[in-house]
Design an enzyme around this catalytic site. Structure first.
Site, PDB file in Angstrom:
ATOM      1  N   HIS A 167       0.688  -1.078  -0.013  1.00  0.00           N
ATOM      2  CA  HIS A 167      -0.016   0.064  -0.302  1.00  0.00           C
ATOM      3  C   HIS A 167       1.289   1.406  -0.656  1.00  0.00           C
ATOM      4  O   HIS A 167       0.630   2.426   0.198  1.00  0.00           O
ATOM      5  CB  HIS A 167      -1.035  -0.633   1.267  1.00  0.00           C
ATOM      6  N   CYS A 175       4.956  13.002  -7.349  1.00  0.00           N
ATOM      7  CA  CYS A 175       4.649  13.337  -8.622  1.00  0.00           C
ATOM      8  C   CYS A 175       3.362  13.746  -9.442  1.00  0.00           C
ATOM      9  O   CYS A 175       2.975  12.646 -10.446  1.00  0.00           O
ATOM     10  CB  CYS A 175       5.571  13.845  -8.940  1.00  0.00           C
ATOM     11  N   CYS A 219      10.672  18.602 -11.554  1.00  0.00           N
ATOM     12  CA  CYS A 219       9.307  19.436 -12.400  1.00  0.00           C
ATOM     13  C   CYS A 219       8.193  19.622 -11.927  1.00  0.00           C
ATOM     14  O   CYS A 219       7.217  20.779 -12.864  1.00  0.00           O
ATOM     15  CB  CYS A 219       8.229  18.122 -13.747  1.00  0.00           C
ATOM     16  N   GLY A 256      -1.050  -9.709  12.159  1.00  0.00           N
ATOM     17  CA  GLY A 256      -1.924  -9.137  13.418  1.00  0.00           C
ATOM     18  C   GLY A 256      -3.233  -8.835  11.761  1.00  0.00           C
ATOM     19  O   GLY A 256      -3.345  -7.481  11.818  1.00  0.00           O
ATOM     20  N   ASN A 282      -3.446 -13.285  15.505  1.00  0.00           N
ATOM     21  CA  ASN A 282      -3.864 -12.369  15.756  1.00  0.00           C
ATOM     22  C   ASN A 282      -4.362 -12.226  16.819  1.00  0.00           C
ATOM     23  O   ASN A 282      -4.723 -13.239  17.434  1.00  0.00           O
ATOM     24  CB  ASN A 282      -4.386 -12.247  14.013  1.00  0.00           C
ATOM     25  N   MET A 283      -5.500 -11.295  17.142  1.00  0.00           N
ATOM     26  CA  MET A 283      -6.316 -11.254  18.157  1.00  0.00           C
ATOM     27  C   MET A 283      -7.964 -11.944  17.173  1.00  0.00           C
ATOM     28  O   MET A 283      -7.941 -12.070  18.950  1.00  0.00           O
ATOM     29  CB  MET A 283      -6.583  -9.741  18.044  1.00  0.00           C
ATOM     30  N   GLN A 284      -7.609 -11.766  16.841  1.00  0.00           N
ATOM     31  CA  GLN A 284      -9.447 -12.830  16.454  1.00  0.00           C
ATOM     32  C   GLN A 284      -9.225 -14.398  17.255  1.00  0.00           C
ATOM     33  O   GLN A 284      -8.061 -15.186  17.518  1.00  0.00           O
ATOM     34  CB  GLN A 284      -9.818 -13.024  14.648  1.00  0.00           C
TER      35      GLN A 284
END
Ligand SMILES: *[C@@H]1O[C@H](CO)[C@@H](O)[C@H](O)[C@H]1NC(C)=O
Length: 317
Positions: A167, A175, A219, A256, A282-284
Site C-alpha cells: 500500500h 509527482c 518538474c 496482525g 492475531n487477536m481474532q
C-alpha cells in the site's frame, strides 16, 4: 474497494482457477456427510507451537504478510472504525483520488499529521522478531520476506530488509505530473504545512494554496503521498514481486490481520492451495471454517517472538 477486485481478477489470471475454486468450496459443498467431516477436520487450525516450530525449522523461504494489527500494537491509528477520526473524517473519506482532487490541502494536512505522529511511534516486539529472524536466517542461506499493507515504515525501522509495501508508504511522494517517486522524511514536508494538521474536530480547515503544497524537485508538479488510496490498484511491479514470493515460499505467516480478510485473503489461499502451511498470529478467535494450518491467538508482540526465535537445530545464529 475497487482495487481489491482488480487484484482478485489478476490473481485469477495468474493462478490456476481450479485450485482456487476447490479452496473456496471446501466445506461448503453439500457432498456426503463423511466427505464434509474430513474436510472440516483437515480445516481445523492447530495452536500447537511445537508443531509450528518443526515446520519453521525446515522452512527455507518464509513469507510474512502483515496488517494493521501489528501497527496498532505500536499505537499507530488507522483512522478506521469506532473512534478512528481525523477532524470529522475517516481514512476512507480522505484517502481517495476524489478527495485529493477536490481539496489537496486537506488531504496533505491529514498525511502531514500522520507523518509527524510517526516520530513518536516505535517498532514493537513483533516487528523486531521478524527483522531479527530475517537477519539470522539470511546467514543460514534462508530467506524471509515481509509483505505489508502498513504504510508507517515500522518494519523498516525495526531492520527488515526484504520488504514489500503493497500500500506504499507515508514517507514516499509521487509527482502527479511526472510520476517521480521519492523517499521523503522531511519534517515538516513543506514550510506551509508547519504546525498544520491538528486532528481536533473543531480545528481550522486551512486552504493552503496548491503552489505551497509539496512540489516536485524535477518538474514542480504537485506531489501526493505514494500510498494506495481507496479505488486505486496496487503497483504492478510490487504485485509481480509479491506473486514471485508467494510461488516460492514454503511457510506463510499472516500477522496482525486475518487470512480471511484483505489483503491476506488475496494471497494466503493460493499458498495454502499449494499445500504450504499458513500460520495466523492475531487477536481474532479461530473461525470454525478456517482452512489454514495454524492459528495463534493473542497480541502478536507476545505470540510472534517465541515462534520466530532461534530453533535448536539452527547451526548459525
Ligand atoms: C526523481 O526525483 C529525484 C529528486 O529530485 C531525482 O534525484 C531523481 O533522479 C528523479 N528520478 C527520476 C526517475 O526522474
Amino acid at each position: 474497494m475497487g482495487y481489491y477486485h482488480t487484484v482478485a481478477l489478476m490473481l485469477f489470471l495468474h493462478f490456476t482457477t481450479r485450485r482456487l475454486v476447490s479452496q473456496v468450496y471446501c466445506g461448503l459443498k453439500t457432498a456426503s456427510a463423511k466427505k464434509q467431516r474430513t474436510c472440516y477436520e483437515m480445516a481445523r487450525p492447530s495452536s500447537n507451537m511445537a508443531e509450528f516450530r518443526e515446520i519453521f525449522a525446515k522452512a527455507k523461504h518464509i513469507t510474512i504478510i502483515t496488517g494493521a494489527g501489528v501497527s496498532a500494537e505500536s499505537g499507530v491509528p488507522t483512522f478506521r472504525g469506532a473512534g478512528g477520526y481525523w477532524r470529522k473524517w475517516q481514512a476512507q473519506d480522505l484517502a481517495t483520488p476524489g478527495a485529493f482532487a477536490k481539496n489537496p490541502s486537506r488531504v496533505w494536512e491529514f498525511y502531514h499529521y500522520r507523518r509527524e505522529l510517526m516520530m513518536t511511534k516505535h517498532p514493537n516486539p513483533a516487528h523486531i522478531a521478524m527483522a531479527e529472524c530475517e537477519a539470522r536466517l539470511n546467514r543460514q542461506g534462508r530467506s524471509v520476506v515481509v509483505i505489508t499493507q502498513n504504510i508507517d515504515e515500522l518494519h523498516r525501522k525495526a531492520g527488515t530488509k526484504h520488504l514489500l509495501e503493497i500500500h506504499g508508504s507515508l514517507f514516499k511522494t509521487r509527482c502527479t505530473s511526472c510520476g517521480n517517486v521519492t523517499a521523503n522524511y522531511k519534517s515538516p514536508i513543506c514550510p506551509a504545512l508547519a504546525g498544520k494538521g491538528a486532528p481536533d474536530p473543531d480545528a481550522e480547515d486551512t486552504r493552503i494554496p496548491v503552489e505551497d503544497l509539496p512540489r516536485c524537485d524535477d518538474c514542480n508538479g504537485l506531489l501526493r503521498p505514494h500510498v494506495v488510496w481507496f479505488g486505486e490498484t496496487l503497483d504492478s511491479d510490487v504485485f509481480t514481486e509479491v506473486e514471485k514470493e508467494l510461488e516460492i515460499c514454503d511457510l506463510c505467516l499472516v500477522v496482525g490481520t486475518s487470512s480471511l480478510v484483505n489483503p491476506a485473503a488475496m494471497f494466503a489461499p493460493h499458498v495454502s492451495a499449494r499445500g504450504v502451511p499458513v500460520a495466523e498470529f492475531n487477536m481474532q478467535s479461530t473461525p470454525a471454517t478456517d482452512k489454514f494450518r495454524f492459528h495463534f491467538q493473542g497480541p502478536c508482540g507476545t505470540t510472534l517472538p517465541p515462534a520466530l526465535a532461534r530453533h535448536e537445530t539452527e547451526l548459525i545464529s
